[in-house]
Design a protein around this motif. Structure first.
Motif: not given
Lengths: 397, 126
Positions: A189, A192-193, A196-197, B24, B110-114
């Motif tokens: 997590a 992946v997280g 994205e950032e 985020r 999980f996607s932070p944006q989501e």
């Protein structure tokens, strides 16, 4: 008179505890043996006795009300002490038993014959015994039968212990997989997280090389995640706790979707897909998981079929069972590999040598899903002649 | 304006995940308070009364589900929106979360944006 304590008493009691049978409910397998012993020896009482530290407890009993008596009064303790069969023709004339309350009072034992239950390590846990209220002797055939039945009882106890051990191992395995999956997901997590950032332009621009490298990290994080998901799901399937969401689904539509999603890969390889199915085939099942079954079988078929080959997907709407078959004209599977095909992490020699990507979990999961639906999956193949997988699933309700 | 910012409580025993979520949500304009276990989350929830609590389910001691139940049982925190972070997509975890009164859940990874979108979504609910 109480029987002498066996020299190996500490080990013996530890073994008895390991069998974990004391104070359990009656079981037919043991009751059959005492019934048979009573019948063969023609006596009113037969007991499967386990000699505990201060009592004898009966796993099975014919013709006796109590579930246990003090060890001091036990005839069986004498047989356990010697580790040898014991026969007492008339307890009243035997100084070891003449004053025994089980002789002078209820159940008024006169005759006793017991064959010890001996473990592989030579520890006597108890006996299978027969009792009469009048003096008598066993014939040679009866004595021999009693010993055979005692061995059968011991075999039953061994089986019980092995089953317990296997169940404990199974539980450990399931817990292990669940914990490992959880422990892998948390760091994933983060990977992946934060990725994205990193890609978030608000945090500053990245050059093309950096972006390309991040793609690789992304792809591999995805790969690791699907491996973890597959492992966890497989563990759940094996534990029977996969929690399918069962609803009415159309297997024809599910198969058609799988075919569509494979068309591109097939066309690129020069493999033709033939799809033969009725308009709609409804059954009760988990649509997402059944899609996984169709996707797995179809993508395998395309992967293992060389250019110019054909993959045939056929759906037959039987009642009560629906059959989905996927046949290919691919490399085939050798006879000695077929038996292992559905095992976890199993990869065929053909897959390994042609470096066809895969984890070896797909078919294990496929079978798990099919079986969780009460269905079966089979495979027919010969090296060089293609392979056919056949899935049969009951329509349900 | 600082004082108008909605307050989000982020509780996770994994420091990196906590920092990721805080980053985020702070970037999205929220004021974030952090807790590293269930008890700290509960204490902080009572002192700060956040608008949303993002709670990891698998925390040592009190789990996210336990904290949710405690928040719902207290008049002061009854109205706090709860989003659970679960590392398993198993139905029974999710069911236990909703049973305890959670508003939404997000499965790790999980996607932070989501997650940010989910926070906005529960805030928009009345």
């Amino acid at each position: 008179m109480a029987a002498p304590t066996p020299s190996n008493e500490v080990k013996r009691l530890r073994a008895l505890a390991e069998y974990d049978v004391l104070d359990t409910s009656p079981e037919a397998a043991y009751d059959d043996l005492t019934a048979l012993a009573a019948q063969i020896c023609d006596v009113p009482i037969s007991l499967l006795t386990l000699v505990d530290s201060d009592r004898q407890w009966f796993k099975s009993r014919i013709g006796l009300e109590r579930a246990e008596t003090p060890r001091d009064h036990s005839f069986c303790a004498w047989a356990v002490s010697d580790g040898m069969p014991l026969e007492v023709e008339d307890a009243l004339t035997d100084e070891r038993f003449a004053a025994n309350p089980l002789v002078t009072g209820d159940p008024n034992i006169r005759f006793y014959a017991g064959a010890p239950l001996v473990t592989e390590e030579g520890l006597a846990l108890g006996t299978l015994c027969v009792i009469d209220r009048q003096p008598r002797r066993l014939t040679e055939a009866q004595a021999s039968a009693l010993q055979s039945l005692a061995r059968a009882a011991m075999a039953q106890l061994d089986l019980r212990r092995q089953n317990d051990q296997l169940r404990a191992l199974d539980r450990m395995k399931e817990e292990f997989v669940a914990v490992v999956s959880h422990e892998l997901r948390t760091p994933l997590a983060s990977v992946v997280g934060y990725l994205e950032e990193l890609r978030n332009e608000a945090n500053g621009p990245l050059n093309d090389t950096q972006l390309r490298f991040l793609d690789v990290v992304d792809r591999n994080a995805d790969r690791l995640l699907s491996l973890v998901n597959d492992l966890l799901f497989l563990a759940q399937l094996e534990a029977g706790s996969a929690g399918l969401s069962i609803e009415t689904v159309d297997l024809a539509a599910i198969a058609a979707e799988a075919v569509d999603s494979c068309r591109l890969a097939a066309a690129e390889k020069g493999v033709e897909i033939v799809f033969d199915a009725p308009a709609a085939v409804e059954l009760r099942g988990d649509g997402r998981r059944l899609s996984q079954v169709a996707d797995n079988l179809l993508s395998n078929a395309v992967k293992f079929t060389p250019a110019g080959g054909t993959v045939v997907v056929r759906l037959v709407a039987g009642d009560p069972t629906v059959t989905l078959s996927v046949s290919d004209t691919g490399v085939g599977i050798a006879a000695d590999e077929l038996a292992h095909l559905f095992g976890r992490f199993y990869r065929t020699r053909a897959a390994a040598s042609a470096a066809i990507p895969g984890t070896g979990l797909g078919l294990a999961i496929t079978r798990g899903i099919v079986e969780a639906h009460g269905g079966t999956i089979g495979v027919e193949s010969a090296s060089g002649e293609g392979t056919t997988f056949t899935v049969s699933i009951p329509r349900g309700e | 304006m600082e004082s108008d910012a909605k307050v989000i409580l982020v509780a996770d025993d994994d420091e990196d995940i906590r920092a990721l979520v805080s980053y985020r949500l702070t970037a999205a304009g929220f004021r974030v308070v952090e807790a590293s276990d269930g008890q700290e989350a509960l204490d902080l929830a009572l002192s700060e009364v956040p608008d949303v609590a993002v709670l990891d389910v698998m925390m040592p001691g009190l789990t996210g589900v336990d904290v949710t139940r405690a928040l719902r049982a207290d008049d002061r925190t009854q109205g706090v929106k709860v989003i659970l972070l679960t590392s398993r997509s198993q139905e029974h975890d999710v069911a236990a979360g909703f049973g305890a009164g959670a508003d939404d859940y997000v499965t790790k990874p999980f996607s932070p944006q989501e997650l940010q979108a989910r926070v906005n979504a529960v805030l928009a609910r009345r």
